[in-house]
Design an enzyme around this catalytic site. Structure first.
Site, PDB file in Angstrom:
ATOM      1  N   CYS A   2      27.716  46.697  39.373  1.00 30.60           N
ATOM      2  CA  CYS A   2      28.881  46.249  40.144  1.00 30.60           C
ATOM      3  C   CYS A   2      28.517  46.120  41.611  1.00 30.60           C
ATOM      4  O   CYS A   2      27.883  47.002  42.182  1.00 30.60           O
ATOM      5  CB  CYS A   2      30.013  47.277  40.050  1.00 30.60           C
ATOM      6  SG  CYS A   2      30.817  47.359  38.461  1.00 30.60           S
TER       7      CYS A   2
ATOM      8  N   CYS B 214      27.927  45.834  33.631  1.00 34.76           N
ATOM      9  CA  CYS B 214      27.342  46.699  34.652  1.00 34.76           C
ATOM     10  C   CYS B 214      26.514  47.798  33.993  1.00 34.76           C
ATOM     11  O   CYS B 214      26.995  48.495  33.087  1.00 34.76           O
ATOM     12  CB  CYS B 214      28.444  47.315  35.512  1.00 34.76           C
ATOM     13  SG  CYS B 214      27.831  48.588  36.651  1.00 34.76           S
TER      14      CYS B 214
ATOM     15  N   CYS C 253      32.901  50.870  40.896  1.00 35.43           N
ATOM     16  CA  CYS C 253      31.926  51.341  39.911  1.00 35.43           C
ATOM     17  C   CYS C 253      31.993  52.872  39.788  1.00 35.43           C
ATOM     18  O   CYS C 253      32.071  53.418  38.694  1.00 35.43           O
ATOM     19  CB  CYS C 253      30.519  50.892  40.335  1.00 35.43           C
ATOM     20  SG  CYS C 253      29.290  51.018  39.043  1.00 35.43           S
TER      21      CYS C 253
ATOM     22  N   GLY D 127      47.343  29.828  56.480  1.00 35.60           N
ATOM     23  CA  GLY D 127      46.146  29.002  56.357  1.00 35.60           C
ATOM     24  C   GLY D 127      45.815  28.207  57.601  1.00 35.60           C
ATOM     25  O   GLY D 127      44.756  27.600  57.681  1.00 35.60           O
TER      26      GLY D 127
ATOM     27  N   CYS E 198      28.419  51.358  34.921  1.00 35.29           N
ATOM     28  CA  CYS E 198      29.760  51.729  34.433  1.00 35.29           C
ATOM     29  C   CYS E 198      30.200  50.903  33.235  1.00 35.29           C
ATOM     30  O   CYS E 198      31.256  51.147  32.671  1.00 35.29           O
ATOM     31  CB  CYS E 198      30.789  51.602  35.558  1.00 35.29           C
ATOM     32  SG  CYS E 198      31.245  49.896  35.944  1.00 35.29           S
TER      33      CYS E 198
END
Ligand SMILES: Nc1ncnc2c1ncn2[C@@H]1O[C@H](COP(=O)(O)OP(=O)(O)OP(=O)(O)O)[C@@H](O)[C@H]1O
Ligand SMILES: [Mg+2]
Lengths: 265, 298
Positions: B267, B242, B273, B33, B245
């Protein structure tokens, strides 16, 4: 009142010995020594350029002074020497045990965030993570400094100068500091606004038994707030003592001049 | 290797620059970080096209890597296509659109829905690496604030969100604390993707080209999204699934389907997807119903 307690000599909160600072060759302040006791308000007065702000900056750890020694009796670590204290510790002191009220509220406030966030910041900085509690504390402090609760979510930009100054005070006091540095806190405010701010400061100082170092060139402000005074001229302390003594019976010719010029105004 | 573009070093960058960037990456991995400065090179792309990510990718890529590049979750945007081509040409590596096949993924705006695995590396393109910048313009000061854990300002921002919107409205580049220490800007991924960063088995590298900073999250590192006790971190949710899908747990984009206001939600991760659609086609084909999302059971 407990007599034993009243006469027991408290140890000073701040011990200042021979402090001096130069800007290159130019003298900022020199050979300043004093003790500040818990609950005491020390006024630093003197004409423009006499070294008041320089001294305050040394005391508040904002200037690396070259001469002398400053020791502070901290809640967390006991007596610490400011010159050798690590920057990390100094910055922790600044946001927990100390407060700084700037002459220009813009220097002490975050103008881009709401009044509530300005007050809440120090709480968040010391780990408060409950929004509701932060907000409640901000509300309490707005009330303390006489700002209407419905201004909590407004930006400081939309506040008057006096309100900004009161907000700056609230922002500093919310974490219960012991020592507050103030540089001309009433400067730039008109007289009636000044009077109200002075009343407020007086009440807060007493209620929280704050120790304050107050820089001002206004002897009336010093008279109202300070228990003791130090008069500065050309970077040196020329006279010091109880406020009433210094103002009613000035010894140094410069102080006499200062006092008489105030009376003429 | 014979089809590598002539006249350029492998993966475009010279070896000395790569070594310098790798040293920065090693430091970044060692201090999760923490933003490590590096002497970035000019790339044959304008800033904003992911020059930071490209330099990191160029420094870690090897000839047997399989590269995937995504932009807004899709593999077929101009930006993604040109970066993929760049490395196909300069490093001769195989490229793919399949998350499962990739060993190296460079991304802008998304983390793939499929859980990344050990051995994979994901490289984020970062426009603004400094999470404290909004309130402190001075670099010297923000570095000090990180060093001394002066992070009160991050919560001030979230506080303001709640005041103005009644909730934490920040939805992209949502600040996180890495390994209990440094506050980090996760690049403009939606906060929907933040939980994927936490304990991810893959190595996560972040490259900021304009600001010349590299930072990293090593595998299996704790990544927490900042919040308040009474306003806990939450990811975006949709009422729809979605339209292609049927996924109910993926990040959805709203797509305009015609000029009469027709819309649908699909998606944003195009590979995810199409993989789901292929799986359900297959399932219908042999008449056996299988759970659509097999990796979810892992
Ligand atoms: N940053 C600086 N660089 C150089 N000289 C400075 C600096 N700040 C202050 N000085 C000089 O140090 C001396 C003391 O200044 P200082 O600001 O402490 O006075 P002051 O008593 O606070 O004055 P005022 O009432 O006008 O605020 C002056 O001669 C001033 O010109
Ligand atoms: Mg001054």
């Amino acid at each position: 009142m407990n007599a034993a307690l009243a006469i027991a000599p408290a140890s000073p909160l701040l011990e200042v010995r021979g402090v001096g600072h130069f800007y290159g060759n130019r003298l900022g302040c020199q050979e300043v020594s004093f003790d500040l006791y818990p609950g005491e308000v020390l006024g630093i007065v003197g004409e423009s350029g006499s070294g008041k702000t320089t001294l305050l900056s040394c005391l508040a750890g904002r200037l690396d002074f070259a001469e002398g020694r400053i020791r502070y009796d901290s809640r967390s670590d006991g007596l610490v020497d400011l010159a050798t204290l690590s920057e990390a510790k100094r910055r922790v002191l600044m946001r927990t045990e100390w407060g700084i009220v700037h002459q220009n509220p813009r220097d002490g406030l975050r103008m881009g965030v709401s009044a509530g966030a300005n007050i809440g910041e120090r709480l968040m900085a010391v780990g408060q993570r409950h929004f509701g509690k932060i907000r409640a504390a901000a509300g309490d402090w707005l009330a303390q400094v006489e700002i209407a609760a419905d201004r909590m979510d407004d930006l400081p930009m939309s506040f008057s100068g006096g309100m900004q100054q009161r907000l700056q005070i609230a922002r500093n006091l919310v974490t219960g500091p012991r020592l507050v540095f103030m540089d001309e806190p009433t400067g730039g405010l008109d007289v009636s606004v000044q009077a109200r701010l002075l009343d407020l400061l007086r009440r807060l100082v007493a209620d929280m038994s704050l120790s304050v170092i107050l820089v001002t060139h206004d002897l009336a402000v010093a008279r109202l707030l300070a228990h003791r005074l130090m008069v500065m001229k050309g970077g040196h302390v020329v006279e010091s003592g109880l406020t009433d003594q210094v103002l009613d019976d000035p010894h140094h010719p410069y102080t006499q001049l200062l006092v008489s010029s105030m009376l003429q105004v | 290797m014979s089809d590598i573009l002539g006249g350029y070093n492998f993966a475009y960058l010279d070896e000395q620059t790569k070594r310098m960037i790798r040293r920065a990456i090693l430091k970044a991995v060692a201090v999760p970080g923490y933003q490590v400065p590096f002497a970035g090179r000019e790339m044959p792309l304008p800033y904003g096209w992911g020059t930071g990510g490209i330099q990191v990718t160029a420094s870690v890529i090897s000839a047997d890597d399989v590269l995937k590049v995504i932009d807004q979750g899709a593999d077929d945007t101009t930006n993604a296509v040109s970066i993929r081509r760049f490395f196909a040409k300069t490093a001769g590596v195989r490229t793919t659109t399949k998350t499962a096949e990739a060993t190296l993924i460079q991304t802008r705006h998304r983390i793939p829905e499929r859980r990344l695995t050990e051995g994979q590396i994901i490289v984020y393109q970062v426009p603004n690496p400094e999470p404290l910048r909004w309130m402190e313009p001075r670099e010297s000061e923000t570095r000090k604030m990180h060093a001394l854990l002066e992070y009160g300002a991050m919560h001030v921002k979230l506080y303001e969100d709640i005041v103005h919107f009644g909730r934490i409205a920040t939805s992209y580049d949502y600040p996180v604390r890495v390994n209990g220490r440094y506050i980090m800007a996760p690049s403009p991924i939606p906060k929907f993707d933040n939980p994927k960063m936490d304990g991810m088995p893959a190595l996560q590298l972040f490259g900021a080209g304009r600001e010349k900073r590299i930072y990293a999250v090593p595998p299996y590192t704790r990544v927490e999204s900042l919040d308040f006790e009474d306003y806990p971190f939450e990811v975006q949710r949709w009422d729809q699934s979605c339209a292609l899908c049927g996924a109910t747990d993926s990040y959805l984009d709203e797509v305009i389907t015609d000029d009469r206001g027709g819309r649908m939600f699909v998606c944003s991760d195009t590979d995810h997807c199409s993989e789901r659609r292929a799986a359900s086609d297959e399932a219908e084909g042999d008449g056996i119903r299988r759970p659509v999302e097999e990796e979810a059971a892992e």
